[in-house]
Design an enzyme around this catalytic site. Structure first.
Site, PDB file in Angstrom:
ATOM      1  N   GLY A  78       0.820  -1.212   0.000  1.00 26.05           N
ATOM      2  CA  GLY A  78       0.000   0.000   0.000  1.00 26.05           C
ATOM      3  C   GLY A  78       0.853   1.260   0.000  1.00 26.05           C
ATOM      4  NE  ARG A 142      -2.184  -4.401  -0.862  1.00 25.07           N
ATOM      5  CZ  ARG A 142      -1.624  -3.852   0.213  1.00 25.07           C
ATOM      6  NH1 ARG A 142      -0.572  -4.419   0.751  1.00 25.07           N
ATOM      7  NH2 ARG A 142      -2.127  -2.740   0.732  1.00 25.07           N
ATOM      8  CG  ASP A 172       4.142  -6.895   8.506  1.00 22.29           C
ATOM      9  OD1 ASP A 172       3.603  -6.456   7.475  1.00 22.29           O
ATOM     10  OD2 ASP A 172       3.482  -7.434   9.408  1.00 22.29           O
ATOM     11  CG  ASP A 173       3.035  -9.791   5.050  1.00 29.57           C
ATOM     12  OD1 ASP A 173       3.436 -10.572   5.928  1.00 29.57           O
ATOM     13  OD2 ASP A 173       1.840  -9.454   4.938  1.00 29.57           O
ATOM     14  CE  LYS A 199       4.444  -0.001   2.567  1.00 29.62           C
ATOM     15  NZ  LYS A 199       3.535  -0.757   1.688  1.00 29.62           N
ATOM     16  CB  THR A 200       3.051   0.047   6.597  1.00 30.86           C
ATOM     17  OG1 THR A 200       1.621  -0.060   6.691  1.00 30.86           O
ATOM     18  CG2 THR A 200       3.649  -0.281   7.951  1.00 30.86           C
ATOM     19  CG  ASP A 202      -1.338  -0.507   8.142  1.00 29.39           C
ATOM     20  OD1 ASP A 202      -1.986   0.445   7.678  1.00 29.39           O
ATOM     21  OD2 ASP A 202      -1.375  -1.656   7.668  1.00 29.39           O
ATOM     22  CE1 TYR A 240     -27.399  13.676  11.039  1.00 27.57           C
ATOM     23  CE2 TYR A 240     -25.973  15.533  10.497  1.00 27.57           C
ATOM     24  CZ  TYR A 240     -27.117  14.784  10.257  1.00 27.57           C
ATOM     25  OH  TYR A 240     -27.958  15.135   9.244  1.00 27.57           O
ATOM     26  N   GLY A 423      -5.392   9.461   3.039  1.00 25.68           N
ATOM     27  CA  GLY A 423      -4.127   9.904   3.651  1.00 25.68           C
ATOM     28  C   GLY A 423      -2.895   9.221   3.094  1.00 25.68           C
TER      29      GLY A 423
HETATM   30  P1  FBP Z   1       0.630  -1.933   3.623  1.00 27.92           P
HETATM   31  O1  FBP Z   1       0.582  -2.836   4.814  1.00 27.92           O
HETATM   32  O2  FBP Z   1       1.016  -2.632   2.377  1.00 27.92           O
HETATM   33  O3  FBP Z   1       1.457  -0.714   3.866  1.00 27.92           O
HETATM   34  O4  FBP Z   1      -0.855  -1.401   3.359  1.00 27.92           O
HETATM   35  C1  FBP Z   1      -1.537  -0.721   4.330  1.00 27.92           C
HETATM   36  C2  FBP Z   1      -3.005  -0.554   4.016  1.00 27.92           C
HETATM   37  O5  FBP Z   1      -3.262   0.804   3.719  1.00 27.92           O
HETATM   38  C3  FBP Z   1      -3.873  -1.039   5.167  1.00 27.92           C
HETATM   39  O6  FBP Z   1      -4.046  -0.031   6.129  1.00 27.92           O
HETATM   40  C4  FBP Z   1      -5.150  -1.431   4.462  1.00 27.92           C
HETATM   41  O7  FBP Z   1      -5.850  -2.417   5.177  1.00 27.92           O
HETATM   42  C5  FBP Z   1      -4.649  -1.978   3.157  1.00 27.92           C
HETATM   43  O8  FBP Z   1      -3.430  -1.330   2.899  1.00 27.92           O
HETATM   44  C6  FBP Z   1      -5.593  -1.750   2.017  1.00 27.92           C
HETATM   45  O9  FBP Z   1      -5.104  -2.400   0.889  1.00 27.92           O
HETATM   46  P2  FBP Z   1      -5.428  -2.026  -0.610  1.00 27.92           P
HETATM   47  O10 FBP Z   1      -4.626  -0.812  -0.939  1.00 27.92           O
HETATM   48  O11 FBP Z   1      -4.929  -3.197  -1.368  1.00 27.92           O
HETATM   49  O12 FBP Z   1      -6.881  -1.759  -0.708  1.00 27.92           O
END
Ligand code: FBP
Length: 547
Positions: A78, A142, A172-173, A199-200, A202, A240, A423
């Site tokens: 991602g 991916r 991580d993967d 990178k991520t 998350d 709301y 983001g």
């Molecule tokens: P990475 O772990 O590859 O950095 O991706 C993070 C992420 O944005 C997650 O937060 C989310 O669940 C996922 O990618 C969404 O994946 P996609 O871009 O394939 O819809």
């Protein structure tokens, strides 16, 4: 390429970097490392890259090669703000070592290496992307790099282009796969090095030596800006309850950071739900009680933050997912032949009675996501599960029942939001721009010093950039064994929210007050120009972790 006024000005920004890697730099080796767990297994699987020392870069006479070399770079998974700055850091880093060094970008993620799709990244191209968000300079993907056939195909193109090292920018993967590739190339004596970059958005690729993954800072600032705007809207209209789901896959770091920045009424943390063995009904009751308490004070509005991985942490659902993973892995060939409209039936028949009952009790959209839609790494695609809607509906039903019993008097109207993609490609904050550029420069130095199987590391990141510490961490040191697709595999240990860590403790100490009062904070948009107190702040998570 047409550009916005901000892009034009921002392209002139010179990222800050650790003083130790400006000018002549020497590499210092520390003590040998061991993996975080399962040492014997990891050692057996990585005989050539296990146990290597942590390395740091210090000012001093360089022993790095000045012979020309070429590098290949891959963006994996991602998008995360700052990827382009990692690439510009690598580019400037290798050019500083020898102006004849070349950088190739493999296109569309790891598959670019296997399918031999690449471009040479020249200064004209790199300059167009400095300090911009996105991964569009070469694209991402991916595809999993894990078969020796793929590694061998990669080797062919590396030899053809004279590539001495590959840098994999991923989570991580992807970094686990980078390490497998490093081990393979070393075992086969190919002379090709592999370096990873964390990178991520998350934020779950971190440990003692990797303080944060890049992109987390910018993405959480973007989400916090809009959450703040929603809070102000809620506090203005007063009509709301906003249910806001936030990306982050399994871990709740993104949600926790946004809560620390915006002080919403309710924040759910998946890791706590698991620790407290909560059920879906416990969570719904917790939210409904807060809604009722605010209603009693005349406040029929509020904000709820929901991490996208929440559902995976509910113990009963976690057990269901584990059984689903094993069952699908064991029956994959047969499952692939089952007609689409029969797949859910197939799953129900092959699960234990207890898990089949839980599976059937879930809303159709949720069970379908859990059973059928996986990413190439076998992860449940939590971003596709509409938890925010599910929770809002369930809270609404509970409140209606309480109303009948006379336990609740109030109005409950909801709005739903999901922030994630908004983001991931934002222009990097100063922190991410500096951090990413530094990671790229450090990766170039690791290559020049002959290292492989290392992750680029920049630490001390709550201090000014000049004081940051640069170095490399053996990827095997971050690994443990985990079950993936029914088999035990070596993987980088995912960093989940620590319930005894500074960020969670700060949140837990304040959440009751935030739930009942309206104590919102409105962070506003990321600032790229202006006082350092506004522009250079690292995330609250980093600050509380490092305190
Ligand atoms: P990475 O772990 O590859 O950095 O991706 C993070 C992420 O944005 C997650 O937060 C989310 O669940 C996922 O990618 C969404 O994946 P996609 O871009 O394939 O819809």
């Amino acid at each position: 390429m047409s550009k916005s006024a901000l892009q034009i000005e921002r392209s002139k920004y010179a990222p800050k970097m650790p003083a130790s890697i400006v000018g002549a730099t020497r590499l210092a080796e520390g003590k040998p490392t061991a993996s975080v767990a399962d040492q014997e297994d990891i050692k057996k699987l990585f005989p050539n890259t296990y146990g290597m020392p942590i390395v740091t870069f210090e000012k001093g006479e360089s022993a790095a090669t000045s012979e020309p070399f070429n590098v290949g770079v891959i963006l994996s998974g991602g998008q995360a703000p700052g990827g382009h700055n990692v690439i510009s850091g690598i580019f400037d880093g290798i050019k500083a070592l020898n102006k004849d060094n070349k950088l190739y970008g493999f296109l569309g993620g790891p598959s670019g290496l296997v399918d031999h799709k690449y471009i040479e990244l020249t200064s004209e191209i790199v300059d167009e992307y400095r300090n911009t968000g996105g991964f569009d300079i070469i694209g991402s993907g991916r595809t999993k790099l894990e078969e020796t056939e793929q590694f061998d195909k990669g080797l062919v193109i590396c030899k053809e282009l004279g590539i001495k090292a590959i840098i994999i920018i991923g989570g991580d993967d992807s970094n686990t796969n980078a390490c497998v590739l490093a081990e393979y190339y070393l075992a086969k004596n190919t002379g090709i090095q592999v370096i990873g970059c964390p990178k991520t958005i998350d934020g779950d690729l971190k440990n003692e030596m990797i303080e944060t993954s890049f992109g987390f800072d910018t993405a959480t600032k973007v989400y916090s800006e809009v959450i703040g705007n929603i809070e102000r809207d809620a506090n203005s209209a007063k009509k709301y309850w906003h249910f806001i789901k936030l990306m982050g896959r399994s871990a709740s770091h993104v949600t926790l950071e946004c809560a620390l920045q915006t002080q919403p009424n309710i924040t759910l943390i998946g890791e706590e739900v698991e620790a407290k063995q909560q059920t879906l009904d416990d969570i719904v009751t917790y939210i409904a009680e807060a809604v009722a308490a605010r209603a009693a004070k005349g406040n029929n509005f509020g904000t709820v933050l929901v991490p996208e991985g929440l559902i995976e942490f509910i113990p009963a659902i976690k057990k269901l997912i584990a059984e689903l993973n094993d069952m699908l892995a064991a029956n994959q060939a047969e499952f692939d032949t089952v007609a689409d409209d029969q797949k859910i039936d197939y799953v129900v028949k092959h699960l234990s009675a207890a898990n089949a009952a839980i599976f059937e009790s879930l809303p159709a959209g949720v069970s379908r996501q859990l059973a059928l839609e996986r990413d190439p790494h076998g992860n449940v695609q939590v971003s596709l599960i509409e938890t925010e809607q599910l929770l809002a509906d369930m809270v609404g039903k509970k409140l209606a029942a309480w109303k009948k019993e006379g336990k609740y008097v109030g109005k409950f109207s909801t709005q739903h939001h999901f922030f994630g993609y908004e983001g991931r490609c934002a222009a990097p904050s100063n922190f991410d721009a500096d951090y990413c550029y530094s990671l790229g420069r450090v990766a170039a130095l690791l290559i020049a010093n002959g290292k492989t199987g290392y992750m680029s590391s920049v630490r001390n990141t709550t201090k000014p950039a000049a004081e940051w510490l640069a170095g490399g961490i053996p990827i095997t040191a971050m690994m443990n064994m985990e079950k993936r697709n029914g088999k035990m595999k070596p993987v980088i240990q995912k960093a989940l929210v620590k319930l005894d860590g500074g960020p969670f403790k700060f949140f837990a100490a304040n959440r009751e007050k935030w739930a009942i009062d309206t104590d919102y904070v409105y962070p506003g948009p990321i600032q790229y120009f202006g006082p350092s107190a506004v522009c250079d702040q690292p995330s609250k998570t980093l600050k509380l972790e490092q305190e």
